[in-house]
Write a protein that holds these residues in place. Structure first.
Motif, PDB file in Angstrom:
ATOM      1  N   HIS A  73     -33.444 -49.749 -21.538  1.00  0.00           N
ATOM      2  CA  HIS A  73     -34.364 -50.493 -22.379  1.00  0.00           C
ATOM      3  C   HIS A  73     -33.905 -50.605 -23.835  1.00  0.00           C
ATOM      4  O   HIS A  73     -34.607 -51.194 -24.658  1.00  0.00           O
ATOM      5  CB  HIS A  73     -35.769 -49.883 -22.280  1.00  0.00           C
ATOM      6  N   LEU A  74     -32.747 -50.042 -24.150  1.00  0.00           N
ATOM      7  CA  LEU A  74     -32.160 -50.262 -25.468  1.00  0.00           C
ATOM      8  C   LEU A  74     -31.564 -51.664 -25.503  1.00  0.00           C
ATOM      9  O   LEU A  74     -31.101 -52.176 -24.473  1.00  0.00           O
ATOM     10  CB  LEU A  74     -31.062 -49.233 -25.766  1.00  0.00           C
ATOM     11  N   HIS A 129     -28.742 -40.224 -33.996  1.00  0.00           N
ATOM     12  CA  HIS A 129     -28.809 -41.607 -34.472  1.00  0.00           C
ATOM     13  C   HIS A 129     -30.180 -42.149 -34.078  1.00  0.00           C
ATOM     14  O   HIS A 129     -30.493 -42.222 -32.892  1.00  0.00           O
ATOM     15  CB  HIS A 129     -27.698 -42.445 -33.838  1.00  0.00           C
ATOM     16  N   GLN A 130     -30.993 -42.497 -35.078  1.00  0.00           N
ATOM     17  CA  GLN A 130     -32.314 -43.063 -34.807  1.00  0.00           C
ATOM     18  C   GLN A 130     -32.144 -44.531 -34.427  1.00  0.00           C
ATOM     19  O   GLN A 130     -31.368 -45.252 -35.054  1.00  0.00           O
ATOM     20  CB  GLN A 130     -33.218 -42.922 -36.031  1.00  0.00           C
ATOM     21  N   VAL A 131     -32.878 -44.961 -33.403  1.00  0.00           N
ATOM     22  CA  VAL A 131     -32.697 -46.298 -32.837  1.00  0.00           C
ATOM     23  C   VAL A 131     -34.031 -47.048 -32.861  1.00  0.00           C
ATOM     24  O   VAL A 131     -35.043 -46.532 -32.371  1.00  0.00           O
ATOM     25  CB  VAL A 131     -32.179 -46.208 -31.383  1.00  0.00           C
ATOM     26  N   GLY A 132     -33.997 -48.259 -33.405  1.00  0.00           N
ATOM     27  CA  GLY A 132     -35.181 -49.103 -33.407  1.00  0.00           C
ATOM     28  C   GLY A 132     -35.068 -50.304 -32.487  1.00  0.00           C
ATOM     29  O   GLY A 132     -36.061 -50.959 -32.197  1.00  0.00           O
ATOM     30  N   VAL A 152     -42.359 -45.365 -30.666  1.00  0.00           N
ATOM     31  CA  VAL A 152     -42.102 -45.868 -32.009  1.00  0.00           C
ATOM     32  C   VAL A 152     -40.610 -46.030 -32.257  1.00  0.00           C
ATOM     33  O   VAL A 152     -40.173 -46.980 -32.910  1.00  0.00           O
ATOM     34  CB  VAL A 152     -42.733 -44.928 -33.060  1.00  0.00           C
ATOM     35  N   SER A 153     -39.821 -45.113 -31.754  1.00  0.00           N
ATOM     36  CA  SER A 153     -38.375 -45.155 -31.953  1.00  0.00           C
ATOM     37  C   SER A 153     -37.711 -44.344 -30.849  1.00  0.00           C
ATOM     38  O   SER A 153     -38.382 -43.682 -30.066  1.00  0.00           O
ATOM     39  CB  SER A 153     -37.996 -44.583 -33.330  1.00  0.00           C
TER      40      SER A 153
END
Length: 192
Positions: A73-74, A129-132, A152-153
């Protein structure tokens, strides 16, 4: 990769100076349960409005069904490099309590918990690594979450490897090798 240390205007904690968001992860590194439990414990002690503690996490190690769900789903450009992470995390805010009342500060509180989680994992020699960029609705359904929960992230966790051997596309490689930059401190403190 010492060139990624922040150049700060005044001294700050080394852990803050050393935090950065790599994309070149070593796919041969595993994340231990002890590190995960300590990170969740750190997140548990983050401040929250009225001590509501709305932060929830799906911590998925590489090779698990949940890892595959998060990865699928990224957005593709993130999935390209995140597939090599030791773990992927869905950061979730419980936006309503058990009685159905809205928690207006849940997303803010989750952010604080993610920061505590991040620093704890980083203290164990990993990078995050934060991913949005992800399909929140699709991931929400695939993880079978309730309507009271909002993803949320996401976070990718791993140990870095040589960026030239990580299979990054040219833009990602450039980002990996470039120095960190931030706005000037004065831009954070402008009076209205």
């Amino acid at each position: 990769m010492s060139h990624k240390h922040a150049v700060t205007s005044v001294p700050v904690l080394d852990m803050i100076k050393e935090r950065w968001s790599p994309r070149a992860f070593d796919s041969g590194v595993e994340l231990s349960d002890d590190i995960v439990v300590a990170a969740l414990e750190a997140a548990r002690w983050a401040p929250s409005a009225n001590n509501s503690q709305p932060a929830r996490f799906v911590v998925a190690k590489r090779g698990t069904r949940e890892f595959d769900i998060i990865l699928q789903h990224l957005v593709p450009v993130n999935a390209e490099w995140a597939q090599h992470a030791s773990a992927l995390v869905a950061n979730i805010a419980a936006v309503r309590d058990t009685e159905g009342n809205d928690r207006p500060w849940a997303v803010y509180d989750l952010g604080q918990a993610v920061a505590y989680f991040t620093l704890q994992v980083q203290s164990q020699g990993f990078h995050l690594h934060q991913v949005g960029g992800f399909d929140a609705e699709g991931m929400h359904d695939a993880l079978d979450l309730t309507d009271a929960h909002r993803i949320v992230s996401c976070t990718a966790i791993g140990k870095t490897t040589d960026p030239h051997e990580a299979g990054l596309n040219p833009k990602q490689l450039e980002q990996e090798l470039s120095p960190r930059e931030r706005h000037e401190l004065e831009q954070l403190t402008a009076l209205l």
